[in-house]
Design an enzyme around this catalytic site. Structure first.
Site, PDB file in Angstrom:
ATOM      1  N   THR A  24       0.404  10.447  -7.416  1.00 45.62           N
ATOM      2  CA  THR A  24       0.191  10.006  -8.793  1.00 45.62           C
ATOM      3  C   THR A  24      -1.073  10.606  -9.390  1.00 45.62           C
ATOM      4  O   THR A  24      -1.977  11.034  -8.663  1.00 45.62           O
ATOM      5  CB  THR A  24       0.064   8.462  -8.871  1.00 45.62           C
ATOM      6  OG1 THR A  24      -1.046   8.054  -8.064  1.00 45.62           O
ATOM      7  CG2 THR A  24       1.329   7.782  -8.399  1.00 45.62           C
ATOM      8  N   ASP A 119     -11.420  13.158  -3.449  1.00 45.11           N
ATOM      9  CA  ASP A 119     -11.309  11.725  -3.749  1.00 45.11           C
ATOM     10  C   ASP A 119     -12.162  10.880  -2.812  1.00 45.11           C
ATOM     11  O   ASP A 119     -12.780   9.888  -3.233  1.00 45.11           O
ATOM     12  CB  ASP A 119      -9.846  11.279  -3.695  1.00 45.11           C
ATOM     13  CG  ASP A 119      -9.150  11.635  -2.382  1.00 45.11           C
ATOM     14  OD1 ASP A 119      -9.656  12.507  -1.637  1.00 45.11           O
ATOM     15  OD2 ASP A 119      -8.080  11.058  -2.103  1.00 45.11           O
ATOM     16  N   ASP A 139      -8.993   3.207   1.128  1.00 40.03           N
ATOM     17  CA  ASP A 139      -8.239   3.700  -0.032  1.00 40.03           C
ATOM     18  C   ASP A 139      -6.759   3.771   0.329  1.00 40.03           C
ATOM     19  O   ASP A 139      -6.354   4.572   1.171  1.00 40.03           O
ATOM     20  CB  ASP A 139      -8.768   5.080  -0.430  1.00 40.03           C
ATOM     21  CG  ASP A 139      -8.184   5.575  -1.749  1.00 40.03           C
ATOM     22  OD1 ASP A 139      -7.188   4.990  -2.230  1.00 40.03           O
ATOM     23  OD2 ASP A 139      -8.709   6.553  -2.300  1.00 40.03           O
TER      24      ASP A 139
END
Length: 271
Positions: A24, A119, A139
């Protein structure tokens, strides 16, 4: 509009924070450091050049001035190029900053910098600014990462586990009798009474137990720490995990805005 209002409008800094993952693309739109809009859409949509109207509207909010700043964290270079092309097509004057390209972060770590995703660095940077150390950043994305930062603020290392949806899709693709359904259903009981319920409970309770088990091991190895849950799946897994201290699905987005303020905006002011 008066001259004063026009000047005030130009002085409002708009930051579009974009986190491009394997599954995403998430975004957050900030005005004067306040998060005013968030959303996400499938990477498949980007690959097929289907750009949601909402994304275009966000860009248009700042496209008529030099006030829109875009900061991107990405683990998919191909998608990064397409997103930047879209932004520049909207307005060539929009500034775009990409973690690891024109924004380099100095985060103390013992991890090999050559093969860590942007990230994870962004999450750790934000964690260092927002939370007391030591902490464990979990995460829940395509993969689940467990990253430990010591009391001294050093990223010591972490674990990577295949994510819930990755496991779900792998099982559906390999098991002929698994029914075709797209979303896991929330479960109130440990056991299911049909395959859909049993699979949903197995994945949700199973990954919840995995998270709690690893959190317990981190405590055993490193002592007391703050446990932070984030990522696109953290809200769904939350009822099945007991070890979280803090849950923020938008931690990466908030961290990108912090990075813009600290690593881009302040340095530009100095220059």
């Amino acid at each position: 509009m008066t001259v004063m209002n026009k000047q005030k409008n130009r002085d409002i800094i708009r930051v579009l924070a974009i986190d491009i993952g394997n599954s995403t693309l998430s975004y957050g739109f900030f005005q004067s450091k306040k998060l005013v809009k968030t959303g996400f859409f499938s990477i498949v949509d980007i690959r097929n050049y289907i750009i949601p109207k909402l994304f275009n509207n966000i860009i248009e909010n700042g496209a008529n001035s030099n006030s829109l700043q875009v900061i991107i964290s990405s683990v998919v270079p191909e998608i990064t190029k397409k997103v930047i092309a879209l932004i520049k097509k909207s307005d060539q004057l929009i500034s775009v900053y990409v973690i690891g390209q024109n924004v380099c972060l100095s985060v103390p770590m013992k991890y090999n910098r050559k093969n860590i995703g942007a990230d994870r660095i962004v999450n750790i940077y934000g964690g260092l600014k927002l939370y007391r150390q030591p902490f464990l950043m979990i995460d829940f994305g395509t993969a689940i990462t467990f990253d430990y930062v010591s009391k001294k603020g050093v990223f010591e290392g972490g674990l990577i586990v295949p994510g819930v949806h990755l496991s779900f899709n792998a099982l559906k693709n390999q098991a002929a009798l698994i029914p075709d359904f797209k979303q896991l259903q929330a479960v109130r009981s440990l056991i299911g009474h049909d395959t859909k319920a049993a699979l949903s409970s197995g994945l949700l309770n199973g990954f919840g137990a995995l998270a709690d088990g690893l959190i317990s091991r981190f405590h055993s190895w490193y002592g007391k720490m703050t446990v932070i849950g984030t990522g696109g799946f953290v809200t769904k897994i939350k009822p099945y995990v007991t070890g979280f201290d803090i849950i923020d699905p938008l931690h990466t987005i908030r961290s990108l805005e912090i990075i813009y303020q600290n690593e881009v905006s302040k340095k530009e002011e100095i220059l």
